[in-house]
Design an enzyme around this catalytic site. Structure first.
Site, PDB file in Angstrom:
ATOM      1  N   SER A 139      36.607  54.808 -20.856  1.00  0.00           N
ATOM      2  CA  SER A 139      37.852  55.239 -20.201  1.00  0.00           C
ATOM      3  C   SER A 139      39.000  54.309 -20.598  1.00  0.00           C
ATOM      4  CB  SER A 139      37.686  55.258 -18.682  1.00  0.00           C
ATOM      5  OG  SER A 139      37.281  53.998 -18.207  1.00  0.00           O
TER       6      SER A 139
ATOM      7  N   ALA B 243      31.932  53.552 -16.331  1.00  0.00           N
ATOM      8  CA  ALA B 243      30.644  54.188 -16.597  1.00  0.00           C
ATOM      9  C   ALA B 243      30.186  53.970 -18.031  1.00  0.00           C
ATOM     10  CB  ALA B 243      30.745  55.687 -16.302  1.00  0.00           C
TER      11      ALA B 243
ATOM     12  N   ASP C 254      34.824  52.627 -29.898  1.00  0.00           N
ATOM     13  CA  ASP C 254      35.366  53.480 -28.833  1.00  0.00           C
ATOM     14  C   ASP C 254      36.694  54.100 -29.246  1.00  0.00           C
ATOM     15  OD1 ASP C 254      33.230  52.255 -27.615  1.00  0.00           O
ATOM     16  OD2 ASP C 254      34.470  50.835 -26.493  1.00  0.00           O
TER      17      ASP C 254
ATOM     18  N   THR D 114      26.500  47.858 -33.419  1.00  0.00           N
ATOM     19  CA  THR D 114      26.527  47.766 -34.875  1.00  0.00           C
ATOM     20  C   THR D 114      27.953  47.664 -35.399  1.00  0.00           C
ATOM     21  OG1 THR D 114      26.474  50.166 -34.884  1.00  0.00           O
ATOM     22  CG2 THR D 114      24.385  49.054 -35.250  1.00  0.00           C
ATOM     23  N   ASP D 115      28.937  48.108 -34.597  1.00  0.00           N
ATOM     24  CA  ASP D 115      30.313  48.192 -35.141  1.00  0.00           C
ATOM     25  C   ASP D 115      30.844  46.822 -35.556  1.00  0.00           C
ATOM     26  OD1 ASP D 115      30.607  47.448 -32.434  1.00  0.00           O
ATOM     27  OD2 ASP D 115      32.217  48.883 -31.995  1.00  0.00           O
TER      28      ASP D 115
ATOM     29  N   LEU E  65      31.852  54.897 -20.617  1.00  0.00           N
ATOM     30  CA  LEU E  65      32.239  56.086 -21.379  1.00  0.00           C
ATOM     31  C   LEU E  65      33.616  55.909 -22.010  1.00  0.00           C
ATOM     32  CD1 LEU E  65      30.846  58.767 -18.891  1.00  0.00           C
ATOM     33  CD2 LEU E  65      29.751  57.840 -20.945  1.00  0.00           C
TER      34      LEU E  65
HETATM   35  C1  GLA Z   1      31.213  48.816 -26.323  1.00  0.00           C
HETATM   36  C2  GLA Z   1      32.220  48.266 -27.311  1.00  0.00           C
HETATM   37  C3  GLA Z   1      32.022  48.885 -28.679  1.00  0.00           C
HETATM   38  C4  GLA Z   1      30.567  48.795 -29.145  1.00  0.00           C
HETATM   39  C5  GLA Z   1      29.629  49.248 -28.033  1.00  0.00           C
HETATM   40  C6  GLA Z   1      28.182  49.033 -28.376  1.00  0.00           C
HETATM   41  O1  GLA Z   1      31.433  50.175 -26.104  1.00  0.00           O
HETATM   42  O2  GLA Z   1      33.530  48.522 -26.851  1.00  0.00           O
HETATM   43  O3  GLA Z   1      32.891  48.276 -29.601  1.00  0.00           O
HETATM   44  O4  GLA Z   1      30.259  47.500 -29.576  1.00  0.00           O
HETATM   45  O5  GLA Z   1      29.902  48.600 -26.808  1.00  0.00           O
HETATM   46  O6  GLA Z   1      27.787  49.853 -29.404  1.00  0.00           O
END
Ligand code: GLA
Length: 399
Positions: A141, A137, A189, A48-49, A139
């Site tokens: 990093s 993963a 992120d 969604t970002d 997450l």
């Molecule tokens: C990755 C991208 C984020 C976001 C997510 C999905 O983590 O780096 O910007 O788009 O996928 O929500």
């Protein structure tokens, strides 16, 4: 089947000591300081970002640590415990531009480049990195790697810490990923790593770049957030992520809006795009996922956690069938976690591999980890790993 493996987070002091020691051994001097930046899980609001939507991440207790000192010749020199065999990563800042930087140092030099592009003072540095954020993963990093240097740079340049500064650092760290690394990600992120707060979930609104901290206290209901690293390889710069983003932009153009965030009538949008077309399905995911984040915010404010099961299921199914970013490991992790007694489970992050989050009664943690591990063994997948997702502090100086 082996015992499920839990990846424990280091304390910030332990992480800082490791990074400082590595710096001394590698560079023969003391660093001027050590900074930490957390990885993240997104509780809900996926893909969604970059559609100007909403998402809801927390910072993990697992951090990337960087021991840093300014360099006198405008060259970036980096080493890390995770790539010690590779020797020093070294590049003069004059060489840093889109298409010209390879390797993991691109996240660091790219952030310095991004800050300079945005007219922030940002010295070149020597840095030693150590990390307990599982790599690959899903997450974040790599975003944490950018963010740890962003806060270090700001401090070295004497910029006072503030919410406004952190928003600018998010932009610079995203420049590194979008323009120097070449992955067309949104800002989720980096925002999670820089703007989260301990014991809170961060409700991010990308339409106006605002963030709200909402208390996120599962523990008082004797619940835990279990993160399941499926070990299915995860990459965002292989074209699939960009293809999803392009479909969303094409859908928005057909609907005559600047972004899918502006769509408030799903049925009308489906009439225009067609509910079974690729663009129709991608747009339906984004529009319904933004609505789920709004619902989640109410759930978190009220602590009505029994709603999470439905919200997580709808989100996962939407990512599986409409957005098509799950892989068998993610689906099996969700199904086996629920079968073993989790209240709610869904994939988190970009997908195409990566991790699942599950809300689990504290006394059933081991049972759920065992159940997921057994299901993975039966499916012939590599053993998964587990983390506890305690909502933690954002990027900051440690020593
Ligand atoms: C990755 C991208 C984020 C976001 C997510 C999905 O983590 O780096 O910007 O788009 O996928 O929500």
């Amino acid at each position: 089947m082996d015992e499920p493996r839990f990846e424990l987070a280091w304390t910030r002091e332990e992480g800082a000591a490791r990074a400082a020691l590595g710096f001394r051994q590698r560079f023969g001097t003391d660093p001027v300081g050590v900074w930490a930046a957390p990885g993240r899980v997104n509780i809900i609001g996926e893909h969604t970002d970059y559609n100007q939507g909403l998402c809801a991440p927390i910072a993990l207790p697992h951090c990337v640590y960087a021991a840093v000192a300014p360099s006198s010749d405008d060259t970036v020199r980096l080493a890390s415990a995770q790539s010690d065999g590779d020797g020093l990563w070294e590049l003069p800042m004059s060489e840093v531009r889109p298409g010209n930087v390879n390797g993991w140092g691109a996240y660091v030099a790219g952030t310095i480049w991004g800050m300079r592009q945005r007219l922030m003072p940002a010295p070149a540095i020597s840095g030693y990195v150590d990390s307990c954020v599982p790599f690959g993963a899903g997450l974040s990093s790599s975003a944490a790697l950018s963010c740890v240097f962003a806060v270090a740079e700001a401090a070295l340049a004497g910029m006072p810490d503030s919410a406004g500064l952190r928003i600018r650092l998010v932009d610079a760290a995203r420049d590194a990923e979008n323009q120097i690394v070449g992955a067309p990600t949104g800002g989720l992120d980096q925002s999670a790593s820089l703007r989260s707060a301990k014991a809170h979930v961060l409700i991010l609104d990308f339409q106006n770049n605002t963030a709200r901290q909402v208390p996120f206290n599962l523990a008082s209901s004797r619940l835990e957030l279990l993160v399941i690293d499926t070990k299915a390889p995860h990459q965002l710069n292989d074209g699939q992520y960009g293809a999803r983003r392009a479909s969303c932009e094409a859908a928005a153009r057909k609907l005559g809006v600047a972004s899918l965030r502006e769509v408030d009538d799903l049925e009308q949008a489906m009439r225009v795009l067609g509910p079974d077309t690729v663009e129709g399905r991608r747009a339906r995911h984004v529009i319904t996922e933004i609505a789920r984040v709004k619902e989640f915010e109410q759930v978190a404010r009220q602590g009505s956690w029994e709603e999470l099961g439905r919200l997580f299921q709808e989100s996962h199914d939407s990512l599986r069938y409409d957005y098509e970013v799950t892989v068998p490991e993610l689906d099996v992790a969700v199904e086996s976690a629920l079968a073993a007694g989790a209240h709610a489970a869904r994939m988190t992050g970009g997908g195409f591999g990566g991790s699942v989050i599950a809300v689990v009664p504290a006394e059933r943690l081991q049972r759920v980890a065992n159940g997921v591990s057994a299901a993975f063994a039966q499916a012939g997948f590599a053993p998964p790993a587990f983390l506890l997702g305690t909502p933690s502090a954002p990027a900051a100086r440690v020593v």
